[in-house]
Design a protein around this motif. Structure first.
Motif, PDB file in Angstrom:
ATOM      1  N   UNK A 207      -8.022  52.372  34.811  1.00  0.00           N
ATOM      2  CA  UNK A 207      -8.517  53.526  35.541  1.00  0.00           C
ATOM      3  C   UNK A 207      -8.991  53.160  36.927  1.00  0.00           C
ATOM      4  N   UNK A 208     -10.267  53.394  37.190  1.00  0.00           N
ATOM      5  CA  UNK A 208     -10.804  53.128  38.513  1.00  0.00           C
ATOM      6  C   UNK A 208     -12.270  53.501  38.604  1.00  0.00           C
ATOM      7  N   UNK A 209     -12.575  54.774  38.403  1.00  0.00           N
ATOM      8  CA  UNK A 209     -13.937  55.269  38.603  1.00  0.00           C
ATOM      9  C   UNK A 209     -14.963  54.452  37.838  1.00  0.00           C
ATOM     10  N   UNK A 210     -14.738  54.266  36.535  1.00  0.00           N
ATOM     11  CA  UNK A 210     -15.711  53.571  35.700  1.00  0.00           C
ATOM     12  C   UNK A 210     -15.274  52.160  35.330  1.00  0.00           C
ATOM     13  N   UNK A 211     -14.257  51.657  35.995  1.00  0.00           N
ATOM     14  CA  UNK A 211     -13.827  50.292  35.722  1.00  0.00           C
ATOM     15  C   UNK A 211     -14.878  49.307  36.213  1.00  0.00           C
ATOM     16  N   UNK A 212     -15.035  48.201  35.502  1.00  0.00           N
ATOM     17  CA  UNK A 212     -16.068  47.225  35.851  1.00  0.00           C
ATOM     18  C   UNK A 212     -15.881  46.642  37.246  1.00  0.00           C
ATOM     19  N   UNK A 213     -14.656  46.609  37.733  1.00  0.00           N
ATOM     20  CA  UNK A 213     -14.431  46.062  39.082  1.00  0.00           C
ATOM     21  C   UNK A 213     -14.968  46.982  40.169  1.00  0.00           C
ATOM     22  N   UNK A 214     -15.254  48.243  39.833  1.00  0.00           N
ATOM     23  CA  UNK A 214     -15.551  49.252  40.853  1.00  0.00           C
ATOM     24  C   UNK A 214     -17.002  49.241  41.327  1.00  0.00           C
ATOM     25  N   UNK A 215     -17.530  48.039  41.492  1.00  0.00           N
ATOM     26  CA  UNK A 215     -18.821  47.884  42.153  1.00  0.00           C
ATOM     27  C   UNK A 215     -18.630  47.284  43.549  1.00  0.00           C
ATOM     28  N   UNK A 216     -17.376  47.151  43.957  1.00  0.00           N
ATOM     29  CA  UNK A 216     -17.084  46.720  45.320  1.00  0.00           C
ATOM     30  C   UNK A 216     -16.844  47.943  46.192  1.00  0.00           C
ATOM     31  N   UNK A 217     -17.066  47.786  47.484  1.00  0.00           N
ATOM     32  CA  UNK A 217     -16.751  48.841  48.448  1.00  0.00           C
ATOM     33  C   UNK A 217     -15.597  48.342  49.311  1.00  0.00           C
ATOM     34  N   UNK A 218     -14.403  48.442  48.752  1.00  0.00           N
ATOM     35  CA  UNK A 218     -13.235  47.883  49.428  1.00  0.00           C
ATOM     36  C   UNK A 218     -12.841  48.725  50.632  1.00  0.00           C
ATOM     37  N   UNK A 219     -12.553  48.067  51.743  1.00  0.00           N
ATOM     38  CA  UNK A 219     -12.120  48.784  52.930  1.00  0.00           C
ATOM     39  C   UNK A 219     -10.664  49.217  52.822  1.00  0.00           C
ATOM     40  N   UNK A 220      -9.916  48.589  51.901  1.00  0.00           N
ATOM     41  CA  UNK A 220      -8.533  48.978  51.646  1.00  0.00           C
ATOM     42  C   UNK A 220      -8.369  49.233  50.150  1.00  0.00           C
ATOM     43  N   UNK A 221      -7.932  50.423  49.797  1.00  0.00           N
ATOM     44  CA  UNK A 221      -7.647  50.784  48.413  1.00  0.00           C
ATOM     45  C   UNK A 221      -6.136  50.950  48.254  1.00  0.00           C
ATOM     46  N   UNK A 222      -5.570  50.240  47.308  1.00  0.00           N
ATOM     47  CA  UNK A 222      -4.120  50.258  47.077  1.00  0.00           C
ATOM     48  C   UNK A 222      -3.839  50.974  45.763  1.00  0.00           C
ATOM     49  N   UNK A 223      -2.898  51.907  45.785  1.00  0.00           N
ATOM     50  CA  UNK A 223      -2.530  52.639  44.570  1.00  0.00           C
ATOM     51  C   UNK A 223      -1.043  52.436  44.315  1.00  0.00           C
ATOM     52  N   UNK A 224      -0.715  51.609  43.333  1.00  0.00           N
ATOM     53  CA  UNK A 224       0.677  51.393  42.942  1.00  0.00           C
ATOM     54  C   UNK A 224       1.143  52.615  42.142  1.00  0.00           C
ATOM     55  N   UNK A 225       2.437  52.703  41.794  1.00  0.00           N
ATOM     56  CA  UNK A 225       2.927  53.913  41.125  1.00  0.00           C
ATOM     57  C   UNK A 225       2.140  54.274  39.861  1.00  0.00           C
ATOM     58  N   UNK A 226       1.813  55.544  39.752  1.00  0.00           N
ATOM     59  CA  UNK A 226       1.075  56.065  38.602  1.00  0.00           C
ATOM     60  C   UNK A 226       2.052  56.737  37.653  1.00  0.00           C
ATOM     61  N   UNK A 227       1.946  56.407  36.385  1.00  0.00           N
ATOM     62  CA  UNK A 227       2.786  57.027  35.358  1.00  0.00           C
ATOM     63  C   UNK A 227       1.965  57.122  34.088  1.00  0.00           C
ATOM     64  N   UNK A 228       2.578  57.580  33.010  1.00  0.00           N
ATOM     65  CA  UNK A 228       1.854  57.789  31.763  1.00  0.00           C
ATOM     66  C   UNK A 228       1.622  56.472  31.036  1.00  0.00           C
TER      67      UNK A 228
END
Length: 502
Positions: A207-228
């Motif tokens: 995911x992203x919002x509640x992922x443990x990594x999401x305590x960083x404030x990244x200046x670049x956010x990368x979104x690879x292809x999203x699928x099911x």
């Protein structure tokens, strides 16, 4: 508080990882025994090897002890959607994740390959990098890399021991103890600060919002292809899944957006507007201009945010990897401040050198020849379709035998349907994970997709690979014959061990 979800997640996180080196020992003994014959046949291995277990018995024991302690925590698949505990750990550690800038990567497929490409590009420009990815293929230390290589077992142990008192402090305060993934994430952020690194390249777990990594404030956010994938946890449409993944987009960041389903793209663009982020879209602001198959990979012309980069050799296979390369290039340009207002190109020779150094273990990776054996960690239909296209384009096998073992929560039928057009026959088997799909159940699905005459069942992976090689050899003198081992990261990790890729 309700009991957390126990959904199994294999592509981004996987459960009871330490059991892979403890409870799985009987299975590994079988694999090691079977590997003697396969390694003798294989000859020198190709590609980028991952580290073996430590040669020093004392270090190996200490690493196993750390893994055992980690395994006593919630596995990565038992989730309580919150960053409360990891934020508390960062607080008592002194916020190590804020000691360096970050590039944060989410998406459904392609995250690890993209992360490795970003890392190679940054390193080519003489920046010290830290990379955090999951899951690992064979060795837990692979998850935390410095300067393009997994940290040593000694450093992994030292980092764990350093943060352990703080982990225990947080455990005592919170309703639930920190999970396996949360502790290892904390270790990565602490190791990067201690190095120190110039930039961290961080892949989300799920995911992203509640992922443990999401305590960083990244200046670049990368979104690879999203699928099911992980639909029980993230949503049952690309748009719903994108809502969770959009959580990594922070105020004023730059979003590098790979080609997406329309509903996922709409969610991401809406999020960018809400936080005043800049968006660069594949196919609009950057992309793949041209590509052609080359010996050992492909030759690309990429359009970045500042201009075109011609004659870029990428030593990995598949159109999906070319798109990953375009995303990685745009992410690095954004990190360096290149965009519409500051259009310029990075040094082309440095870009070429960086991409030529890229390796992606377990992603259309050739591990032996005569006949050719390829490993690929595709585990969902979207990834399997990309891999099927890549192997058809780059290898041109006249006869391809599949060896498939999936995890029990995955869409095995969808994956097999994606591979059906390119497999002459499929050997159904099991990997050493306790989460592996039951062989008989997987065989029944395979018969439904392939027909009974094209399905072979071999419960042990070593036997399955040998059987597949024998079937491929029926082509005669290995002419145009190949074997693809796929279906799970566990399957790929076991096959690498069998074939001497330590």
């Amino acid at each position: 508080m309700s009991e957390p979800s126990d959904q199994f997640d294999e592509s981004d996180q996987f459960d009871d990882i330490v059991a892979a080196e403890t409870d799985r020992d009987p299975d590994l003994a079988v694999i090691e025994a079977g590997s003697r014959t396969l390694r003798a046949q294989a000859g020198p291995p190709e590609g980028d090897p991952v580290p073996a277990r430590p040669a020093d018995p004392e270090v190996d024991k200490a690493l196993r002890d750390v893994e055992t302690e980690l395994s006593s925590r919630w596995g990565e698949t038992k989730l309580e959607p919150s960053v409360t505990r990891i934020a508390a750990l960062m607080d008592v550690l002194g916020e190590p994740q804020r000691a360096y800038p970050s590039i944060h990567i989410t998406g459904t497929n392609g995250k690890t390959s993209t992360a490795r490409m970003i890392e190679a590009l940054l390193a080519a420009f003489e920046l010290r990098t830290g990379r955090y990815t999951s899951p690992h293929v064979q060795t837990i230390t692979e998850r935390i890399s410095l300067d393009g290589a997994p940290i040593s077992a000694e450093r992994f142990i030292e980092t764990y021991e350093d943060i352990k008192p703080y982990v225990e402090l947080v455990d005592a305060r919170e309703e639930y103890r920190l999970s396996f993934f949360e502790v290892v994430t904390g270790m990565a952020y602490a190791a990067f600060a201690d190095a120190p690194v110039d930039v961290a390249v961080v892949e989300v777990g799920m995911g992203g919002t509640w992922d443990a990594t999401n305590v960083i404030d990244a200046q670049v956010a990368v979104v690879t292809p999203i699928d099911l994938d992980h639909t029980d946890r993230l949503g049952d449409t690309p748009g719903a899944i994108a809502v969770e993944k959009s959580g990594i987009v922070k105020q004023g960041a730059t979003v590098i957006l790979a080609q997406q389903p329309v509903d996922a793209a709409q969610v991401m663009l809406k999020k960018a507007v809400e936080v005043d982020a800049t968006v660069a879209r594949e196919g609009m602001e950057f992309g793949v201009v041209s590509r052609e198959v080359a010996v050992g990979g492909q030759l690309l012309t990429l359009r970045g945010l500042g201009g075109e980069y011609e004659e870029v050799f990428l030593p990995v296979h598949g159109a999906h990897q070319a798109h990953n390369a375009a995303v990685a290039l745009a992410a690095v340009e954004a990190f360096f401040g290149i965009g519409a207002e500051h259009a310029r190109t990075l040094d082309i020779d440095t870009i070429r050198r960086a991409f030529a150094s890229v390796s992606t273990p377990g992603r259309l990776e050739v591990v032996r020849k005569s006949p050719t054996v390829v490993l690929d960690a595709a585990h969902n239909p979207h990834g399997a379709r990309a891999s099927a296209e890549g192997i058809s384009e780059s290898f041109g096998f006249s006869r391809l035998i599949g060896v498939v073992s999936t995890s029990s929560d995955k869409d095995a039928k969808g994956l097999l349907e994606a591979f059906e057009p390119i497999f002459a026959e499929v050997v159904v088997t099991a990997n050493s994970s306790p989460r592996a799909t039951d062989v008989d159940a997987l065989a029944a699905i395979a018969v439904e997709v392939f027909g009974e005459d094209r399905v072979v069942v071999e419960p042990r992976l070593d036997d399955a690979i040998e059987t597949a090689i024998t079937l491929a050899e029926e082509e005669g003198e290995y002419a145009g014959a190949g074997v693809l081992v796929t279906g799970s990261i566990f399957t790929v990790g076991d096959a690498r061990l069998l074939l001497g890729r330590r």
